[in-house]
Write an enzyme that holds these catalytic residues in place. Sequence first.
Site, mmCIF file in Angstrom:
data_model
loop_
_atom_site.group_PDB
_atom_site.id
_atom_site.type_symbol
_atom_site.label_atom_id
_atom_site.label_comp_id
_atom_site.label_asym_id
_atom_site.label_seq_id
_atom_site.Cartn_x
_atom_site.Cartn_y
_atom_site.Cartn_z
ATOM 1 C CB SER A 95 5.558 5.033 4.597
ATOM 2 O OG SER A 95 6.578 4.907 5.562
ATOM 3 N NE ARG A 96 0.015 8.194 5.557
ATOM 4 C CZ ARG A 96 -1.242 7.829 5.665
ATOM 5 N NH1 ARG A 96 -2.198 8.717 5.558
ATOM 6 N NH2 ARG A 96 -1.551 6.573 5.907
ATOM 7 C CG ASP A 123 -1.243 -5.810 -11.573
ATOM 8 O OD1 ASP A 123 -1.478 -6.506 -12.594
ATOM 9 O OD2 ASP A 123 -1.720 -6.049 -10.460
ATOM 10 N NE ARG A 151 -7.144 -0.913 -5.205
ATOM 11 C CZ ARG A 151 -6.750 -2.178 -5.058
ATOM 12 N NH1 ARG A 151 -5.723 -2.631 -5.738
ATOM 13 N NH2 ARG A 151 -7.390 -2.985 -4.238
ATOM 14 C CG LEU A 167 8.662 -0.995 4.255
ATOM 15 C CD1 LEU A 167 9.353 -1.439 2.971
ATOM 16 C CD2 LEU A 167 9.713 -0.659 5.315
ATOM 17 N N GLY A 168 4.338 -1.274 3.690
ATOM 18 C CA GLY A 168 3.347 -1.996 4.486
ATOM 19 C C GLY A 168 3.633 -3.483 4.420
ATOM 20 N NE ARG A 169 -1.462 -5.831 5.357
ATOM 21 C CZ ARG A 169 -2.509 -5.122 5.799
ATOM 22 N NH1 ARG A 169 -2.909 -5.219 7.044
ATOM 23 N NH2 ARG A 169 -3.159 -4.336 4.984
ATOM 24 C CG HIS A 228 -6.009 -5.214 -10.661
ATOM 25 N ND1 HIS A 228 -6.764 -4.163 -10.210
ATOM 26 C CD2 HIS A 228 -5.479 -5.788 -9.544
ATOM 27 C CE1 HIS A 228 -6.700 -4.124 -8.886
ATOM 28 N NE2 HIS A 228 -5.913 -5.099 -8.466
ATOM 29 C CD GLU A 232 -7.437 -1.628 -12.433
ATOM 30 O OE1 GLU A 232 -6.406 -1.241 -11.897
ATOM 31 O OE2 GLU A 232 -8.130 -2.559 -11.996
HETATM 32 P P1 NDP Z 1 -0.659 -1.843 4.206
HETATM 33 O O1 NDP Z 1 -1.792 -1.096 4.788
HETATM 34 O O2 NDP Z 1 0.043 -2.869 5.007
HETATM 35 O O3 NDP Z 1 0.476 -0.802 3.698
HETATM 36 C C1 NDP Z 1 0.155 0.420 3.108
HETATM 37 C C2 NDP Z 1 1.400 1.291 3.084
HETATM 38 O O4 NDP Z 1 1.089 2.520 2.419
HETATM 39 C C3 NDP Z 1 1.928 1.679 4.450
HETATM 40 O O5 NDP Z 1 3.333 1.602 4.424
HETATM 41 C C4 NDP Z 1 1.490 3.127 4.624
HETATM 42 O O6 NDP Z 1 2.391 3.790 5.497
HETATM 43 C C5 NDP Z 1 1.587 3.619 3.179
HETATM 44 N N1 NDP Z 1 0.758 4.792 2.932
HETATM 45 C C6 NDP Z 1 -0.589 4.906 3.113
HETATM 46 N N2 NDP Z 1 -0.990 6.134 2.793
HETATM 47 C C7 NDP Z 1 0.118 6.822 2.408
HETATM 48 C C8 NDP Z 1 0.342 8.148 1.955
HETATM 49 N N3 NDP Z 1 -0.656 9.027 1.878
HETATM 50 N N4 NDP Z 1 1.611 8.503 1.624
HETATM 51 C C9 NDP Z 1 2.614 7.633 1.700
HETATM 52 N N5 NDP Z 1 2.462 6.351 2.118
HETATM 53 C C10 NDP Z 1 1.227 5.965 2.468
HETATM 54 O O7 NDP Z 1 -1.225 -2.463 2.859
HETATM 55 P P2 NDP Z 1 -0.710 -3.724 2.007
HETATM 56 O O8 NDP Z 1 0.771 -3.688 1.919
HETATM 57 O O9 NDP Z 1 -1.374 -4.953 2.481
HETATM 58 O O10 NDP Z 1 -1.354 -3.347 0.588
HETATM 59 C C11 NDP Z 1 -1.053 -2.110 -0.038
HETATM 60 C C12 NDP Z 1 -1.994 -1.847 -1.183
HETATM 61 O O11 NDP Z 1 -1.678 -2.691 -2.280
HETATM 62 C C13 NDP Z 1 -3.463 -2.154 -0.909
HETATM 63 O O12 NDP Z 1 -4.096 -1.076 -0.234
HETATM 64 C C14 NDP Z 1 -4.015 -2.389 -2.296
HETATM 65 O O13 NDP Z 1 -4.612 -1.231 -2.814
HETATM 66 C C15 NDP Z 1 -2.793 -2.754 -3.126
HETATM 67 N N6 NDP Z 1 -2.907 -4.121 -3.647
HETATM 68 C C16 NDP Z 1 -2.872 -4.341 -4.990
HETATM 69 C C17 NDP Z 1 -3.008 -5.619 -5.492
HETATM 70 C C18 NDP Z 1 -2.988 -5.883 -6.961
HETATM 71 O O14 NDP Z 1 -3.617 -6.820 -7.391
HETATM 72 N N7 NDP Z 1 -2.266 -5.101 -7.758
HETATM 73 C C19 NDP Z 1 -3.208 -6.770 -4.612
HETATM 74 C C20 NDP Z 1 -3.164 -6.435 -3.200
HETATM 75 C C21 NDP Z 1 -3.035 -5.158 -2.763
HETATM 76 P P3 NDP Z 1 1.946 5.113 6.329
HETATM 77 O O15 NDP Z 1 0.567 4.862 6.866
HETATM 78 O O16 NDP Z 1 3.017 5.261 7.375
HETATM 79 O O17 NDP Z 1 1.992 6.235 5.343
#
Ligand code: NDP
Length: 314
Positions: free
Chosen positions: A175-176, A257, A233, A153-155, A280, A262
Site C-alpha cells: 500500500s502507499r 470478481d 475494481r 491492506l485496508g478494512r 461482481h 462490467e
Molecule cells: P479501504 O479504504 O479500507 O482500503 C483501501 C486500501 O487500498 C488501503 O490499504 C490503501 O492504502 C490502498 N490503496 C489505495 N490507493 C492505493 C494506491 N494507489 N496504491 C496502493 N494501495 C492503495 O477500503 P476497503 O478495504 O473497505 O475496500 C477496498 C475496495 O474494495 C473498495 O474501494 C472497493 O472498490 C472494493 N470492493 C469490492 C467489492 C466487490 O464486490 N468485489 C465489495 C466491496 C469493496 P494506502 O492509502 O496506504 O495506499
Amino acid sequence: STTTERILAVGRLMPALEQRLAAAFDVTSLAAQADPTDFLARQGADFSGLVTSAALGVDNAVIDALPNLKVISSFGVGLDRLDVRHAAARGVAVGYTPDVLNDCVADLAFGLMIDAARQISAADRYVRRGGWLQAPYPLTRKVSGARLGIVGLGRIGRVVAQRAAGFGMPIRYHSRRAVAGVAWQHEPDLLALADWADFLVVIVAGGPATRHLIDARVLQALGPQGYLVNVARGSVVDEAALLHALQTGVIAGAGLDVYQDEPQVPPAFFTLDNVVLAPHMASATRETRQAMADLTFENLAAFYATGRVKVSAV
Ligand code: NDP
C-alpha cells in the site's frame, strides 16, 4: 417535522431498501424520468437527500443540479463513481457502508484463490462432461502454506490477512503507506511483492490512482507459478495484459470478481480453464446485503435526526 424530505434515488436499489426508504421519505427515481435533465431543471431544488450505490455512483452534474442537497447515502464502499470531495466542497454529507461487507468480500477472495489453484470450477466442468470416466483430473496447486501478497491492506485486506492465518500462509502487503500496528511486512515496491508472492490478492480502492496498477510488469513478476485474485475494481488490472498472461502462461491462473467494462467480460476468458469468473458478487449474500441496506437507510435517518450520517465517507 411536518414535512417529508424529498430523496432522489439515482437508480434501482434492493427492493427491501426501496421499501424502507419509501416508508420514511418521499422518494423519486431519477432513472425513471423520461428526461432526467429536464426533470432536474424543474424539480432539482426540492431534494435534500440523494441515495445511490457504489455501482451506480452519481455524476457531479446531478449533484450540481440539486442546489439544496444536504446528504448523499451510498449503498456499498467503493467511491470510484462518487466524487466525495466535490460533495464535501458543497457541504454535502456522504454516508456509505464499509466494514459490514468485509467478511463476505474476504470470503470470496479466498473462494476465488482456492478455486483458481485447486481448479474446483474447471474440475466440476470435467466431471459433468464425463472426463473423469476417461482419466483422473490433473494435479493442482496447494494453497495452504503458500505466500500471500495483499495489494491494499485496508478494512477488507486485513480480514483477508486474518483468514490467511488459518491457512498458514506467510503474508506481505503493498500500500502507499505502511499500516501501523500490524505484524505483516509492508512491501513498498509492488513488483517486489508480486515477485515474492504465490498468490496476489488485489483489494485496493478503484479510481484514477490505482488504474492499471496491476500491469504486464506486475504479472511478469508474479510469474508462471503465480495466481492473481481481483476483488477490488476492474480498472485496477490491465485486462488485456491479464488475458495475454493467462493465455501464454506468464501467470498460472486468476480468480476475478470485477472487470473493466462490467457486465461485459471479454469472451476470450471463457475458453480458459485457468481463470475463475465471478459476476461482481463479493458482497452479495443475503446477510451482508441486508446489513448494507440497513446502514444505507440509517445513514439517511441519522442525518435528518442529528445532522450527521452514521458512517461518513468524507
Ligand atoms: P479501504 O479504504 O479500507 O482500503 C483501501 C486500501 O487500498 C488501503 O490499504 C490503501 O492504502 C490502498 N490503496 C489505495 N490507493 C492505493 C494506491 N494507489 N496504491 C496502493 N494501495 C492503495 O477500503 P476497503 O478495504 O473497505 O475496500 C477496498 C475496495 O474494495 C473498495 O474501494 C472497493 O472498490 C472494493 N470492493 C469490492 C467489492 C466487490 O464486490 N468485489 C465489495 C466491496 C469493496 P494506502 O492509502 O496506504 O495506499
